[in-house]
Motif scaffolding. Sequence first.
Motif, short mmCIF file in Angstrom:
data_model
loop_
_atom_site.label_atom_id
_atom_site.label_comp_id
_atom_site.label_asym_id
_atom_site.label_seq_id
_atom_site.Cartn_x
_atom_site.Cartn_y
_atom_site.Cartn_z
N MET A 7 0.85 -1.19 0.00
CA MET A 7 0.00 0.00 0.00
C MET A 7 0.89 1.25 0.00
N ASN A 8 0.51 2.23 -0.82
CA ASN A 8 1.28 3.46 -0.88
C ASN A 8 0.97 4.35 0.32
N PRO A 9 1.98 5.10 0.79
CA PRO A 9 1.74 6.06 1.87
C PRO A 9 1.00 7.28 1.31
N ASP A 10 0.61 8.20 2.19
CA ASP A 10 0.01 9.45 1.75
C ASP A 10 1.12 10.49 1.61
N LEU A 11 1.46 10.83 0.37
CA LEU A 11 2.51 11.81 0.12
C LEU A 11 1.92 13.08 -0.49
N SER A 12 0.65 13.32 -0.22
CA SER A 12 0.02 14.55 -0.69
C SER A 12 0.80 15.76 -0.17
N GLY A 13 1.03 16.71 -1.04
CA GLY A 13 1.79 17.89 -0.65
C GLY A 13 3.26 17.79 -0.95
N GLU A 14 3.76 16.58 -1.25
CA GLU A 14 5.16 16.40 -1.61
C GLU A 14 5.35 16.63 -3.11
N THR A 15 6.45 17.24 -3.48
CA THR A 15 6.83 17.36 -4.90
C THR A 15 8.22 16.76 -5.07
N VAL A 16 8.35 15.88 -6.05
CA VAL A 16 9.61 15.23 -6.35
C VAL A 16 10.00 15.57 -7.78
N LEU A 17 11.22 16.06 -7.95
CA LEU A 17 11.75 16.36 -9.28
C LEU A 17 12.73 15.26 -9.66
N ALA A 18 12.50 14.62 -10.80
CA ALA A 18 13.39 13.57 -11.30
C ALA A 18 14.12 14.08 -12.53
N LEU A 19 15.43 14.14 -12.46
CA LEU A 19 16.27 14.61 -13.55
C LEU A 19 16.89 13.41 -14.26
N HIS A 20 16.65 13.32 -15.56
CA HIS A 20 17.19 12.20 -16.35
C HIS A 20 17.92 12.72 -17.58
N ALA A 21 18.77 11.87 -18.12
CA ALA A 21 19.60 12.26 -19.26
C ALA A 21 18.90 12.08 -20.60
N HIS A 22 18.24 10.92 -20.80
CA HIS A 22 17.67 10.58 -22.11
C HIS A 22 16.25 10.03 -21.98
N PRO A 23 15.41 10.27 -22.97
CA PRO A 23 14.11 9.61 -22.99
C PRO A 23 14.29 8.09 -22.95
N ASP A 24 13.61 7.46 -22.08
CA ASP A 24 13.53 6.04 -21.69
C ASP A 24 14.24 5.76 -20.38
N ASP A 25 15.23 6.64 -20.00
CA ASP A 25 15.88 6.45 -18.70
C ASP A 25 14.88 6.53 -17.55
N GLU A 26 13.89 7.41 -17.71
CA GLU A 26 12.90 7.59 -16.64
C GLU A 26 12.12 6.31 -16.38
N SER A 27 11.84 5.56 -17.44
CA SER A 27 11.07 4.33 -17.30
C SER A 27 11.95 3.17 -16.84
N ILE A 28 13.15 3.08 -17.40
CA ILE A 28 14.05 1.97 -17.08
C ILE A 28 14.51 2.01 -15.63
N PHE A 29 14.93 3.19 -15.18
CA PHE A 29 15.58 3.30 -13.87
C PHE A 29 14.67 3.78 -12.75
N THR A 30 13.56 4.45 -13.09
CA THR A 30 12.70 4.99 -12.02
C THR A 30 11.21 4.82 -12.30
N GLY A 31 10.84 3.98 -13.25
CA GLY A 31 9.43 3.85 -13.60
C GLY A 31 8.54 3.43 -12.43
N LEU A 32 8.98 2.45 -11.67
CA LEU A 32 8.23 2.02 -10.48
C LEU A 32 8.11 3.14 -9.47
N THR A 33 9.23 3.81 -9.24
CA THR A 33 9.28 4.86 -8.23
C THR A 33 8.38 6.02 -8.59
N LEU A 34 8.43 6.48 -9.83
CA LEU A 34 7.61 7.62 -10.25
C LEU A 34 6.13 7.26 -10.20
N ARG A 35 5.78 6.06 -10.65
CA ARG A 35 4.38 5.65 -10.64
C ARG A 35 3.86 5.56 -9.20
#
Length: 269
Positions: free
Chosen positions: A1-29
């Motif tokens: 179960m996910n926690p309540d992170l309402s009010g939090e903002t997370v900025l994810a900086l990536h180098a290339h399109p597809d890096d966001e899905s390969i390395f952090t897709g679970l985390t961002l979702r």
Amino acid sequence: MNPDLSGETVLALHAHPDDESIFTGLTLRRLADAGARVVLVMATRGDVGGSHVPLAPGERITERRTRELEAAAALLGVSRLVLLGHRDSGLPGGPDVAHPLALAGADPVALGRSVAELVDAEGAGTVIHDDDAGIYGHPDHRAAHAAGAVACALTGAAGFRMTVDREHLALSARGRHLVHGAAHAAGVGFGRVTAEIGVAVTGSDADLAAKREAMLAHASQIVPDTLPADGFADAYGYEWFLRGERDGGTAAPGVLDALGNAHLLAGAR
């Protein structure tokens, strides 16, 4: 179960399109599902990458990869996508590293200040960026690390540096993770050993399915046959992070820890 992170903002900086899905897709979702605002910042549009699928007449690879990125970002629950517009530097040791507009040659302080402005504008308390080794030594990943570190230093945001656990992947993925092929092509090593890693994020079957769908959205870069549903979790079921440094030591647990730190489980498999 996910926690309540309402009010939090997370900025994810990536180098290339597809890096966001390969390395952090679970985390961002999972962050998005927990109520956090996710801002995805992409440093390049993958200018020098080829395509596994035919491009439309007159279509450029950057146009295709940007559309794929937009589709993947939507699947991962990203609230805002920012394109910094730097040029892809290509693989380590390749000729594109020397291009005058290549990300690898960008002033890391100026780039970090640009990211810091986004952090401040969004009120982001957390920045995800590459580890200092660039995961597998890629010059663009190294540049993204430097920019993220500068942004964290300027804003006070908590930093989490993405990497991969090469010991875990050796046991479970057996060469099926895309980082294996990228590192082999560049003739470099990759990742960290389990003992170095502070945070591992995993997710439910639904989270894994969302990550796989986001990766497959990058059809120009990722061939579906390389991502069979059977065994996908073995290669991509964890995402790994090093905590940033603060006041001369390792920073305290933060937002990513709230997703449930699967570090011990990941290291034991």
